[in-house]
Design a protein around this motif. Structure first.
Motif, PDB file in Angstrom:
ATOM      1  N   ALA A 151       7.493  -3.224  -5.259  1.00  0.00           N
ATOM      2  CA  ALA A 151       7.246  -3.540  -6.525  1.00  0.00           C
ATOM      3  C   ALA A 151       5.938  -3.979  -6.883  1.00  0.00           C
ATOM      4  CB  ALA A 151       8.432  -4.463  -7.075  1.00  0.00           C
ATOM      5  N   ALA A 152       5.563  -4.932  -6.088  1.00  0.00           N
ATOM      6  CA  ALA A 152       4.017  -5.479  -6.264  1.00  0.00           C
ATOM      7  C   ALA A 152       3.127  -4.149  -5.899  1.00  0.00           C
ATOM      8  CB  ALA A 152       3.917  -6.590  -5.179  1.00  0.00           C
ATOM      9  N   GLY A 153       3.373  -3.377  -5.017  1.00  0.00           N
ATOM     10  CA  GLY A 153       2.564  -2.128  -4.860  1.00  0.00           C
ATOM     11  C   GLY A 153       2.472  -1.393  -6.280  1.00  0.00           C
ATOM     12  N   LEU A 154       3.567  -1.226  -6.935  1.00  0.00           N
ATOM     13  CA  LEU A 154       3.647  -0.502  -8.307  1.00  0.00           C
ATOM     14  C   LEU A 154       2.621  -1.026  -9.204  1.00  0.00           C
ATOM     15  CD1 LEU A 154       7.377   0.669  -8.322  1.00  0.00           C
ATOM     16  CD2 LEU A 154       5.313   1.898  -7.548  1.00  0.00           C
ATOM     17  N   MET A 155       2.748  -2.411  -9.283  1.00  0.00           N
ATOM     18  CA  MET A 155       2.255  -3.069 -10.346  1.00  0.00           C
ATOM     19  C   MET A 155       0.563  -3.227  -9.929  1.00  0.00           C
ATOM     20  SD  MET A 155       4.564  -6.836 -10.660  1.00  0.00           S
ATOM     21  CE  MET A 155       5.961  -6.662 -11.441  1.00  0.00           C
ATOM     22  N   ALA A 212       0.903  -1.203   0.092  1.00  0.00           N
ATOM     23  CA  ALA A 212       0.019  -0.192   0.041  1.00  0.00           C
ATOM     24  C   ALA A 212       0.804   1.299  -0.096  1.00  0.00           C
ATOM     25  CB  ALA A 212      -0.731   0.028   1.072  1.00  0.00           C
ATOM     26  N   ILE A 213       2.080   1.005   0.685  1.00  0.00           N
ATOM     27  CA  ILE A 213       2.652   2.295   0.907  1.00  0.00           C
ATOM     28  C   ILE A 213       3.557   2.609  -0.538  1.00  0.00           C
ATOM     29  CG2 ILE A 213       5.009   3.234   1.695  1.00  0.00           C
ATOM     30  CD1 ILE A 213       4.140   2.200   4.365  1.00  0.00           C
ATOM     31  N   ASN A 268      -7.125  -0.623   1.010  1.00  0.00           N
ATOM     32  CA  ASN A 268      -7.598  -1.873   0.587  1.00  0.00           C
ATOM     33  C   ASN A 268      -6.297  -2.633  -0.244  1.00  0.00           C
ATOM     34  OD1 ASN A 268     -10.135  -2.238   1.576  1.00  0.00           O
ATOM     35  ND2 ASN A 268     -10.500  -0.674   0.033  1.00  0.00           N
ATOM     36  N   ALA A 269      -5.190  -1.764  -0.923  1.00  0.00           N
ATOM     37  CA  ALA A 269      -4.274  -2.423  -1.615  1.00  0.00           C
ATOM     38  C   ALA A 269      -3.470  -3.128  -0.733  1.00  0.00           C
ATOM     39  CB  ALA A 269      -3.509  -1.042  -1.903  1.00  0.00           C
ATOM     40  N   GLY A 270      -3.119  -4.365  -1.493  1.00  0.00           N
ATOM     41  CA  GLY A 270      -2.493  -5.299  -0.701  1.00  0.00           C
ATOM     42  C   GLY A 270      -2.961  -5.979   0.367  1.00  0.00           C
ATOM     43  N   LEU A 271      -4.352  -5.897   0.633  1.00  0.00           N
ATOM     44  CA  LEU A 271      -5.153  -6.469   1.642  1.00  0.00           C
ATOM     45  C   LEU A 271      -4.939  -8.156   1.649  1.00  0.00           C
ATOM     46  CD1 LEU A 271      -6.435  -5.510   4.204  1.00  0.00           C
ATOM     47  CD2 LEU A 271      -8.617  -5.688   2.912  1.00  0.00           C
TER      48      LEU A 271
END
Length: 372
Positions: free
Chosen positions: A236-240, A82-83, A252-255
């Motif tokens: 990197a996963a957060g960027l994708m 999320a960050i 909610n991102a990456g929850l």
């Protein structure tokens, strides 16, 4: 029969069997599930979607594998996801020209840098301060989610940037760009840990930290580096994820992605007590998790049931991978067959029944035997 037992005893047999079963269920429900078509120079289809959507989880799971191999755990990867997305989207939203490649690269670099710092923070707390990994990462799991919402002011930050959209939703040479990045990253890590002494050192520290210390291995730096790498992968996963939807949602991102990553590592055969790790098994576990999600949605089941299905499937796979459990089931089956044969008037066979405790003792390490 012996060859079949040897085949089923392989750590990847049951995860691969489950993956094939899920694909067959999806194909029965949707006859065109395996169809792959070219549209606008890009590959499209359900299989391509599974590969594309598996990329963020694959990166997080690879970082988690190295951390778990060193007897650690990282519950903060979801917050770091999320960050990473929040920082990048906030920076891009403030650009005069959101299509500027230089501006997007600077935002991406800043997001990855902060994610790396977050991983270093976890590593220092675990290796230098001596806090238990589950507690140290739980702190950032809670605080990181709040930091992400502070960066976005509690709002969903949307962007309209073609260069940024390429990271998670773009295609290169007809293939999803995110899958290419994830595949190259996983291949590079596999090459590094299996073609150098790094993998042996990681397994040594994770398997027996005291013996490794006496052998002169500096485990503190390795642990910090593993957590830092895990944080970088999460960023990197957060960027994708954020680039795929062209927006950042700090809430909610990456929850639950940390749980999916741990599930993938466990399905792949890596033990949570550290030591031996299997990157190939982790990749199979990631594909199982993503395919399972796709199948649940394609069957029209509520998305909330996905968590229940994951829990049941992971439990079943772990039991089937356990030599002691398989030996106990086989022993029970043989005893029942002898009872049925005796009841029908036939001779009672005395088949050799493997002892679960003997199986466990045979697979025990010398350190565990000495301890017992």
């Amino acid at each position: 029969m012996t060859s079949f037992r040897a085949l089923t005893a392989h750590r990847l047999f049951w995860p691969l069997a489950l993956l094939v079963l899920l694909l067959l269920i999806a194909a029965v429900n949707d006859p065109g599930f395996f169809a792959v078509r070219i549209q606008g120079g890009h590959l499209y289809g359900s299989l391509i979607d599974i590969i594309r959507l598996s990329a963020p989880l694959g990166l997080v799971a690879i970082g988690m594998t190295l951390v778990i191999a060193l007897r650690g755990i990282d519950l903060s990867v979801g917050a770091v996801v999320a960050i990473g997305g929040a920082v990048a989207c906030t920076q891009i939203a403030g650009l005069v020209d959101q299509g500027s490649v230089g501006g997007v690269l600077s935002a991406v670099g800043l997001a990855l840098g902060l994610s790396l710092v977050a991983g270093l923070w976890n590593g220092v707390l675990v290796a230098a301060v001596g806090i238990q990994p589950i507690i140290a990462t739980l702190v950032l799991m809670v605080a990181g989610r709040g930091i992400a919402q502070m960066i976005t002011d509690g709002q969903i930050v949307t962007v309209s940037s073609d260069p940024y959209h390429l990271i998670g939703g773009g295609y290169v040479l007809g293939l999803p760009f995110s899958s290419i990045v994830a595949g190259l990253s996983i291949g590079l890590v596999a090459l590094l840990v299996r073609r150098s002494a790094l993998g042996v050192l990681i397994e040594s520290v994770g398997g027996n930290p005291e013996a490794s210390r006496l052998a002169g291995i500096k485990s503190r730096g390795m642990i910090i580096g593993a957590y830092a790498f895990c944080g970088l992968c999460a960023g990197a996963a957060g960027l994708m994820i954020s680039s795929n939807i062209s927006g950042a949602d700090g809430n909610n991102a990456g929850l639950w992605i940390e749980l999916d990553a741990i599930f993938a590592v466990v399905i792949g055969g890596t033990s949570l007590v550290g030591g031996r790790f299997y990157l190939g098994g982790t990749v199979v576990g990631v594909l199982v998790i993503q395919t399972m999600t796709q199948v649940v949605l394609s069957l029209g089941l509520p998305s909330e049931t996905t968590l229940v299905v994951k829990a049941v499937v992971v439990t079943a796979v772990c039991l089937l991978q356990s030599p002691a459990y398989r030996a106990a089931v086989r022993a029970r089956f043989l005893r029942r067959r002898e009872v049925v044969a005796a009841a029908n008037g036939g001779p009672a066979t005395t088949a050799e029944v493997p002892d679960p405790s003997a199986s466990s003792a045979a697979s025990a390490t010398p350190a565990e035997v000495q301890k017992s």
